[in-house]
Design an enzyme around this catalytic site. Structure first.
Site, mmCIF file in Angstrom:
data_model
loop_
_atom_site.group_PDB
_atom_site.id
_atom_site.type_symbol
_atom_site.label_atom_id
_atom_site.label_comp_id
_atom_site.label_asym_id
_atom_site.label_seq_id
_atom_site.Cartn_x
_atom_site.Cartn_y
_atom_site.Cartn_z
ATOM 1 C CE LYS A 11 5.138 -6.278 0.803
ATOM 2 N NZ LYS A 11 4.032 -6.210 0.387
ATOM 3 C CE1 TYR B 296 5.215 -2.537 5.891
ATOM 4 C CE2 TYR B 296 6.525 -4.852 5.800
ATOM 5 C CZ TYR B 296 5.643 -4.156 5.274
ATOM 6 O OH TYR B 296 4.658 -3.952 3.989
HETATM 7 P P1 NAP Z 1 -3.838 0.219 -1.845
HETATM 8 O O1 NAP Z 1 -4.213 1.420 -3.021
HETATM 9 O O2 NAP Z 1 -4.387 -0.057 -0.336
HETATM 10 O O3 NAP Z 1 -3.483 -1.065 -2.775
HETATM 11 C C1 NAP Z 1 -3.689 -2.910 -2.289
HETATM 12 C C2 NAP Z 1 -4.114 -3.602 -2.721
HETATM 13 O O4 NAP Z 1 -4.546 -4.645 -2.862
HETATM 14 C C3 NAP Z 1 -5.773 -3.059 -2.421
HETATM 15 O O5 NAP Z 1 -5.638 -2.278 -4.142
HETATM 16 C C4 NAP Z 1 -6.335 -4.049 -1.566
HETATM 17 O O6 NAP Z 1 -8.001 -3.936 -2.325
HETATM 18 C C5 NAP Z 1 -5.823 -4.692 -2.190
HETATM 19 N N1 NAP Z 1 -6.281 -6.255 -2.251
HETATM 20 C C6 NAP Z 1 -6.418 -6.217 -0.355
HETATM 21 N N2 NAP Z 1 -6.320 -7.276 -0.327
HETATM 22 C C7 NAP Z 1 -6.834 -8.228 -1.085
HETATM 23 C C8 NAP Z 1 -7.155 -9.366 -1.966
HETATM 24 N N3 NAP Z 1 -8.003 -10.379 -0.955
HETATM 25 N N4 NAP Z 1 -7.759 -9.293 -3.254
HETATM 26 C C9 NAP Z 1 -7.328 -9.141 -3.730
HETATM 27 N N5 NAP Z 1 -6.808 -7.328 -3.684
HETATM 28 C C10 NAP Z 1 -6.207 -6.799 -2.397
HETATM 29 O O7 NAP Z 1 -2.923 0.756 -0.952
HETATM 30 P P2 NAP Z 1 -0.075 0.273 -1.470
HETATM 31 O O8 NAP Z 1 0.208 1.166 -0.437
HETATM 32 O O9 NAP Z 1 -0.415 1.146 -3.078
HETATM 33 O O10 NAP Z 1 0.124 -1.183 -1.888
HETATM 34 C C11 NAP Z 1 0.222 -1.889 -2.858
HETATM 35 C C12 NAP Z 1 0.877 -2.874 -2.545
HETATM 36 O O11 NAP Z 1 2.258 -2.155 -2.276
HETATM 37 C C13 NAP Z 1 1.463 -4.129 -1.945
HETATM 38 O O12 NAP Z 1 2.270 -5.361 -2.072
HETATM 39 C C14 NAP Z 1 2.252 -3.078 -0.519
HETATM 40 O O13 NAP Z 1 2.475 -4.131 0.503
HETATM 41 C C15 NAP Z 1 3.788 -2.136 -1.419
HETATM 42 N N6 NAP Z 1 4.354 -1.243 -0.622
HETATM 43 C C16 NAP Z 1 3.941 -0.270 -0.051
HETATM 44 C C17 NAP Z 1 4.769 0.437 0.263
HETATM 45 C C18 NAP Z 1 3.335 1.694 0.744
HETATM 46 O O14 NAP Z 1 4.544 2.662 1.707
HETATM 47 N N7 NAP Z 1 2.703 2.114 0.511
HETATM 48 C C19 NAP Z 1 5.727 0.566 -0.001
HETATM 49 C C20 NAP Z 1 6.497 -0.382 -0.459
HETATM 50 C C21 NAP Z 1 5.007 -1.555 -0.938
HETATM 51 P P3 NAP Z 1 -9.067 -3.609 -1.857
HETATM 52 O O15 NAP Z 1 -8.620 -2.479 -1.067
HETATM 53 O O16 NAP Z 1 -10.269 -2.571 -2.432
HETATM 54 O O17 NAP Z 1 -9.500 -4.246 -0.573
#
Ligand code: NAP
Length: 255
Positions: free
Chosen positions: A163, A156
């Site tokens: 974070k 991570y």
């Molecule tokens: P995801 O579907 O890949 O979403 C991440 C988003 O961030 C994508 O839409 C991506 O857009 C966007 N992003 C990246 N760079 C950007 C930029 N410069 N401007 C605007 N948007 C941008 O993955 P997710 O897991 O749902 O992640 C959402 C949040 O949840 C994140 O903060 C992640 O750390 C958090 N989270 C995830 C988990 C997990 O296990 N999945 C657990 C806890 C927290 P593009 O792909 O189009 O670049």
């Protein structure tokens, strides 16, 4: 319908596996009008196709690495939708090599990039929303964080540091915006297989460990995390601000 009459902005939609999508479906089910932002114009068609499942929703392009782009997007959103009741910041990014190599090898550029996109962007979004008078009174801002902010989880790496900074920003923003009755909270979601998660080494192992160790003996879904975000958007959570709310089936309480 705890979000009846409310409009919420969901930032960070990528596909139907995104946590942002789970949040949007839950908020819609609970009566909200949904507005989205997505990062790159190359995904516009796919995003528009996906969000057509939610009546009256609309998506705007917004790359959060630029204050100018956030400002332009927020001005357009306000012009077309009026003031809004909530923002979900569901955005993170780190360079792949910084999630694959040992943490000690994190580059200056990689550290700054992960921090800028995954943490600083929340501050920029809150500030620009305030400057543009985008938020209604008693609005709620929610972001997404992960357990790797407080514990060392192999792979991570720099995202854990980003974070930790994001969680501290939640507390400072909650204090700054509290007088205006605007709340700021984070949901610390358990691991979910999304596009972003694919970048983390041995992610499937993390899922297996949670299933084995978490009190509820299963992993969380985007729908469950979405329901908690809906609660934080709603007046039902009026007394909660500056908090990190764990949506992890209890995993974080285990020793
Ligand atoms: P995801 O579907 O890949 O979403 C991440 C988003 O961030 C994508 O839409 C991506 O857009 C966007 N992003 C990246 N760079 C950007 C930029 N410069 N401007 C605007 N948007 C941008 O993955 P997710 O897991 O749902 O992640 C959402 C949040 O949840 C994140 O903060 C992640 O750390 C958090 N989270 C995830 C988990 C997990 O296990 N999945 C657990 C806890 C927290 P593009 O792909 O189009 O670049």
């Amino acid at each position: 319908m705890i979000l009846e009459g409310k409009t919420v902005l969901i930032m960070g939609i990528r596909n139907k596996w995104s946590i942002a999508w789970g949040a949007a479906l839950s908020a819609h089910k609970n009566g909200a009008k949904i507005i989205f932002t997505y990062a790159g114009s190359e995904n516009q068609e796919k995003i528009e196709d996906l969000i057509s499942e939610i009546p009256n929703s609309k998506a705007y392009e917004c790359d959060v690495s630029s204050d100018e782009k956030i400002k332009n997007a927020f001005q357009l959103i306000k012009k077309e939708n009026g003031k809004i009741d909530g923002i979900l910041h569901s955005i993170a990014h780190a360079n792949t090599e910084d999630l694959r190599n040992c943490f000690i090898n994190t580059s200056r550029e990689g550290f700054n990039h992960a921090g800028e996109i995954s943490s600083y962007s929340l501050i920029a979004i809150a500030r620009i929303a305030k400057e543009e008078e985008l938020l209604k009174e008693e609005a709620s801002i929610v972001t997404l964080t992960y357990y790797g902010s407080t514990k060392v989880l192999t792979g991570y790496n720099v995202m854990g540091v980003a974070k930790a900074s994001l969680e501290a920003s939640v507390r400072y923003l909650a204090d700054d915006l509290g007088e205006e009755q605007i709340r700021v909270n984070a949901v610390s979601a358990g691991p979910i297989k999304t596009l972003s998660a694919k970048g983390i080494k041995d992610f499937n192992k993390i899922l297996d460990i949670v299933e084995e160790k978490a009190p509820l003996k299963r992993n969380v879904t985007i729908s469950e995390v979405g329901d908690i975000i809906t609660f934080l958007f709603s007046p039902m959570s009026k007394a909660i601000t500056g908090q990190i709310v764990y949506a992890d089936n209890g995993y974080s309480i285990m020793g």
